[in-house]
Design a protein around this motif. Structure first.
Motif, PDB file in Angstrom:
ATOM      1  N   GLY A   1       0.845  -1.186   0.000  1.00  0.00           N
ATOM      2  CA  GLY A   1       0.000   0.000   0.000  1.00  0.00           C
ATOM      3  C   GLY A   1       0.877   1.232   0.000  1.00  0.00           C
ATOM      4  O   GLY A   1       1.819   1.351  -0.792  1.00  0.00           O
ATOM      5  N   LEU A   2       0.594   2.156   0.906  1.00  0.00           N
ATOM      6  CA  LEU A   2       1.456   3.327   1.065  1.00  0.00           C
ATOM      7  C   LEU A   2       2.861   2.859   1.406  1.00  0.00           C
ATOM      8  O   LEU A   2       3.034   1.961   2.233  1.00  0.00           O
ATOM      9  N   SER A   3       3.861   3.434   0.771  1.00  0.00           N
ATOM     10  CA  SER A   3       5.231   2.981   1.007  1.00  0.00           C
ATOM     11  C   SER A   3       5.632   3.199   2.460  1.00  0.00           C
ATOM     12  O   SER A   3       5.171   4.132   3.125  1.00  0.00           O
ATOM     13  N   ASN A   4       6.495   2.332   2.949  1.00  0.00           N
ATOM     14  CA  ASN A   4       6.973   2.458   4.328  1.00  0.00           C
ATOM     15  C   ASN A   4       7.707   3.764   4.547  1.00  0.00           C
ATOM     16  O   ASN A   4       7.642   4.363   5.621  1.00  0.00           O
ATOM     17  N   ASP A   5       8.417   4.225   3.529  1.00  0.00           N
ATOM     18  CA  ASP A   5       9.152   5.484   3.636  1.00  0.00           C
ATOM     19  C   ASP A   5       8.178   6.650   3.824  1.00  0.00           C
ATOM     20  O   ASP A   5       8.370   7.509   4.687  1.00  0.00           O
ATOM     21  N   ASP A   6       7.108   6.681   3.017  1.00  0.00           N
ATOM     22  CA  ASP A   6       6.120   7.751   3.150  1.00  0.00           C
ATOM     23  C   ASP A   6       5.387   7.655   4.482  1.00  0.00           C
ATOM     24  O   ASP A   6       5.055   8.675   5.103  1.00  0.00           O
TER      25      ASP A   6
ATOM     26  N   ALA B   1      -3.771   3.549   4.905  1.00  0.00           N
ATOM     27  CA  ALA B   1      -3.276   3.232   3.561  1.00  0.00           C
ATOM     28  C   ALA B   1      -2.110   2.262   3.608  1.00  0.00           C
ATOM     29  O   ALA B   1      -1.891   1.482   2.672  1.00  0.00           O
ATOM     30  N   ALA B   2      -1.346   2.286   4.704  1.00  0.00           N
ATOM     31  CA  ALA B   2      -0.205   1.375   4.845  1.00  0.00           C
ATOM     32  C   ALA B   2      -0.669  -0.013   5.278  1.00  0.00           C
ATOM     33  O   ALA B   2      -0.179  -1.029   4.778  1.00  0.00           O
ATOM     34  N   TYR B   3      -1.620  -0.074   6.208  1.00  0.00           N
ATOM     35  CA  TYR B   3      -2.115  -1.346   6.747  1.00  0.00           C
ATOM     36  C   TYR B   3      -3.567  -1.508   6.315  1.00  0.00           C
ATOM     37  O   TYR B   3      -4.487  -1.178   7.056  1.00  0.00           O
ATOM     38  N   HIS B   4      -3.780  -2.034   5.111  1.00  0.00           N
ATOM     39  CA  HIS B   4      -5.068  -1.903   4.448  1.00  0.00           C
ATOM     40  C   HIS B   4      -5.798  -3.218   4.215  1.00  0.00           C
ATOM     41  O   HIS B   4      -6.919  -3.205   3.701  1.00  0.00           O
ATOM     42  N   SER B   5      -5.192  -4.346   4.554  1.00  0.00           N
ATOM     43  CA  SER B   5      -5.861  -5.619   4.279  1.00  0.00           C
ATOM     44  C   SER B   5      -5.289  -6.713   5.155  1.00  0.00           C
ATOM     45  O   SER B   5      -4.414  -6.471   5.990  1.00  0.00           O
ATOM     46  N   GLN B   6      -5.755  -7.957   4.946  1.00  0.00           N
ATOM     47  CA  GLN B   6      -5.279  -9.091   5.729  1.00  0.00           C
ATOM     48  C   GLN B   6      -3.818  -9.380   5.392  1.00  0.00           C
ATOM     49  O   GLN B   6      -3.339  -9.082   4.310  1.00  0.00           O
ATOM     50  N   GLY B   7      -3.126  -9.979   6.367  1.00  0.00           N
ATOM     51  CA  GLY B   7      -1.726 -10.345   6.166  1.00  0.00           C
ATOM     52  C   GLY B   7      -0.807  -9.539   7.049  1.00  0.00           C
ATOM     53  O   GLY B   7      -1.211  -8.587   7.708  1.00  0.00           O
ATOM     54  N   THR B   8       0.441  -9.941   7.066  1.00  0.00           N
ATOM     55  CA  THR B   8       1.420  -9.207   7.855  1.00  0.00           C
ATOM     56  C   THR B   8       1.708  -7.856   7.213  1.00  0.00           C
ATOM     57  O   THR B   8       1.517  -7.666   6.010  1.00  0.00           O
ATOM     58  N   CYS B   9       2.181  -6.910   8.012  1.00  0.00           N
ATOM     59  CA  CYS B   9       2.564  -5.604   7.480  1.00  0.00           C
ATOM     60  C   CYS B   9       3.750  -5.794   6.536  1.00  0.00           C
ATOM     61  O   CYS B   9       4.481  -6.778   6.623  1.00  0.00           O
ATOM     62  N   THR B  10       3.951  -4.834   5.644  1.00  0.00           N
ATOM     63  CA  THR B  10       4.913  -5.057   4.569  1.00  0.00           C
ATOM     64  C   THR B  10       6.330  -4.624   4.900  1.00  0.00           C
ATOM     65  O   THR B  10       7.231  -4.835   4.095  1.00  0.00           O
ATOM     66  N   PHE B  11       6.542  -4.021   6.072  1.00  0.00           N
ATOM     67  CA  PHE B  11       7.926  -3.686   6.408  1.00  0.00           C
ATOM     68  C   PHE B  11       8.583  -4.880   7.098  1.00  0.00           C
ATOM     69  O   PHE B  11       7.909  -5.786   7.579  1.00  0.00           O
ATOM     70  N   TYR B  12       9.902  -4.890   7.094  1.00  0.00           N
ATOM     71  CA  TYR B  12      10.624  -6.075   7.569  1.00  0.00           C
ATOM     72  C   TYR B  12      10.858  -5.985   9.073  1.00  0.00           C
ATOM     73  O   TYR B  12      11.971  -5.808   9.539  1.00  0.00           O
TER      74      TYR B  12
ATOM     75  N   PRO C   1      13.134  -1.416   7.496  1.00  0.00           N
ATOM     76  CA  PRO C   1      13.755  -0.092   7.584  1.00  0.00           C
ATOM     77  C   PRO C   1      15.230  -0.020   7.168  1.00  0.00           C
ATOM     78  O   PRO C   1      15.849   1.012   7.370  1.00  0.00           O
ATOM     79  N   ASN C   2      15.782  -1.092   6.617  1.00  0.00           N
ATOM     80  CA  ASN C   2      17.179  -1.047   6.160  1.00  0.00           C
ATOM     81  C   ASN C   2      17.301  -0.589   4.712  1.00  0.00           C
ATOM     82  O   ASN C   2      18.400  -0.560   4.166  1.00  0.00           O
ATOM     83  N   GLY C   3      16.186  -0.277   4.077  1.00  0.00           N
ATOM     84  CA  GLY C   3      16.183   0.172   2.694  1.00  0.00           C
ATOM     85  C   GLY C   3      14.799   0.689   2.351  1.00  0.00           C
ATOM     86  O   GLY C   3      13.921   0.790   3.205  1.00  0.00           O
ATOM     87  N   LYS C   4      14.564   0.986   1.084  1.00  0.00           N
ATOM     88  CA  LYS C   4      13.274   1.531   0.659  1.00  0.00           C
ATOM     89  C   LYS C   4      12.243   0.451   0.369  1.00  0.00           C
ATOM     90  O   LYS C   4      11.045   0.673   0.436  1.00  0.00           O
ATOM     91  N   ALA C   5      12.683  -0.753  -0.005  1.00  0.00           N
ATOM     92  CA  ALA C   5      11.781  -1.801  -0.474  1.00  0.00           C
ATOM     93  C   ALA C   5      10.994  -2.440   0.667  1.00  0.00           C
ATOM     94  O   ALA C   5      11.425  -2.432   1.826  1.00  0.00           O
TER      95      ALA C   5
END
Length: 480
Positions: free
Chosen positions: A25-30, A54-65, A179-183
């Motif tokens: 969803g919304l990028s972790n950086d934003d 916008a960052a946490y918008h659906s089922q599943g784990t959050c997308t940051f590491y 948080p060690n990179g943008k991805a």
């Protein structure tokens, strides 16, 4: 927690079924920028809520590491998942097929099917070392300097932070995930994911291949990816070239030669720091301490404009015995704002930061904690602290005799941690919690509760992984 529980029934076949991450969803950086803007009053709560939704918008784990995705990666590399299942989205045909196959596979591991493989035959010293190596190679959550220690102890194996430190100096960083990179983790998975990671760590001699897994003998199966082909679940060889070298790299071209995790020690005790996301110019900080007993107190000082200077925030009484060791997430945007403004800042605490520890140097899990008379409780505001993350030094510049004579502080609000909102129910666990370096756990053996010979296997496994990468260090794994 599930793995620690399962290990109490080591005779039972067990498979772990991951949820998988939500779509990006919304990028972790934003998201992080919005949190910093909110912390400085540049946006309101409505804008913060919109960004979080916008960052946490659906089922599943959050997308940051952070911890959840580090868990999913670790369970796979330790042989407890079906190969390639860690980062497949929920509610997709492939996810559903993997879940159904996991149910079928765990039945195949029973005595009745003639392929008896209980979890006690999967998790051994080599599997634990494989987990540490994968954590370091991906810059995973610092929570696992607690979790993996507790997991190992539940399996009758003793490791400590010396082992993490030894391996970190031998294991290169192959992934750049927020948080060690943008991805985010979806980018990592698309670039080659766990299969590519395992392939390269095996190629570099940094993983034990000769382990039991839930799909049979040998870790080589985890270099494969699941696919639905004509509606049937099949495994195919994973990619041998990263699809995005800004996110994931091979063993011959790492982002940095080490894993970025350091053991920090000195007059304030022993702690850990993750520097894979900390710029080189911020890894050494010498500044006066400002002592706090809660993250709310740090927020209050920030709001009053009292922190616009060089300082080290010492946040104490945040350990497992004191208040259950909560995440100190509130500190990340505050200290990040101050560092961006040009101040030299750092954090020293007996509490946790998890995967949220990022660009600000944070020495965490300080052990012993303040409530156990740890030396962090001796620090006064104004004491000059020295943090050198490269050298593993955590010190205070003070006369040795004065330091020895200085008493430990008492907590200001300990009653609030013990009474109200059901806290009384957990008092027995807080009172029994081991020190952070022993996993902050109430489960598993304490040092000295098992034969020394068993622990020598773990020491040997750590040393083997380091030696394979050209290192000649001696493991300091404690063996009872």
């Amino acid at each position: 927690g599930l793995l620690i529980g399962a290990l109490q029934f080591g005779h039972l076949p067990t498979i772990f079924v991951p949820a998988g991450p939500m779509a990006s969803g919304l990028s972790n950086d934003d998201k992080a920028k919005t949190r910093q803007r909110f912390a400085t009053g540049q946006c309101g709560r409505d804008a913060l809520l919109e960004a979080e939704a916008a960052a946490y918008h659906s089922q599943g784990t959050c997308t940051f590491y952070g911890t959840a995705n580090s868990n999913q990666m670790l369970m796979e590399v330790m042989g407890l998942h079906l190969p390639g299942s860690a980062f497949v989205h929920p509610h997709t045909p492939l996810r559903d097929a993997l879940t159904a196959q996991a149910a079928r596979r765990v039945l195949d591991l029973t005595v009745e099917r003639g392929n008896y493989t209980p979890i006690g035959h999967v998790i051994d010293e080599k599997a634990i070392v494989n987990g540490i190596v994968a954590l370091l190679a991906t810059g995973g959550s610092t929570n696992h300097t607690l979790h993996l220690v507790a997991i190992a102890r539940a399996a009758g194996i003793v490791i400590d932070w010396d082992d993490f430190d030894t391996l970190s100096q031998a294991v290169p960083l192959l992934a750049k995930i927020y948080p060690n990179g943008k991805a985010d983790v979806n980018h990592f998975h698309a670039a080659g994911g766990v299969a590519f990671l395992v392939r390269n760590l095996l190629e570099g001699g940094l993983l034990h291949e000769d382990v039991n897994t839930v799909v049979g003998q040998g870790l080589h199966r985890y270099t494969e990816e699941p696919k639905l082909i004509d509606g049937k679940l099949q495994w195919v060889p994973g990619v041998d070239t990263s699809a995005d070298k800004a996110v994931l790299r091979g063993i011959k071209e790492p982002f940095q030669p080490d894993g970025g995790l350091r053991l920090m020690q000195g007059k304030l005790g022993r702690g850990v720091i993750k520097i894979s996301a900390v710029a080189a110019q911020h890894r050494k900080v010498k500044a006066p301490a400002i002592v706090f007993d809660s993250q709310e107190a740090v927020q209050e000082a920030f709001d009053k404009g009292e922190l616009k200077r060089d300082f080290v925030a010492v946040v104490r009484f945040q350990g497992a015995r004191a208040n259950g060791m909560p995440e100190l997430h509130r500190l990340t945007p505050l200290l990040g704002v101050l560092q961006d403004q040009g101040f030299h800042v750092a954090l020293v605490t007996d509490g946790r930061m998890s995967g949220a520890s990022g660009k600000v140097p944070a020495v965490i899990h300080l052990s012993p904690e303040a409530l156990l008379q740890g030396p962090i409780g001796k620090v006064h505001t104004g004491d000059m602290l020295v943090i050198d993350a490269e050298a593993g030094v955590l010190d205070v510049e003070i006369d040795a005799a004065e330091w020895a004579a200085r008493p430990n502080a008492a907590p200001l609000n300990q009653a609030e941690n013990e009474v109200g909102f059901g806290r009384e129910l957990f008092g027995v666990f807080r009172a029994a919690a081991a020190p952070a370096e022993q996993g902050a756990s109430v489960f598993g053996p304490m040092v000295g509760e098992r034969p020394a010979a068993h622990g020598e296997h773990a020491a040997s496994a750590v040393q083997h992984a380091a030696a394979q990468h050209g290192e000649t260090r001696t493991s300091t794994t404690q063996a009872g």
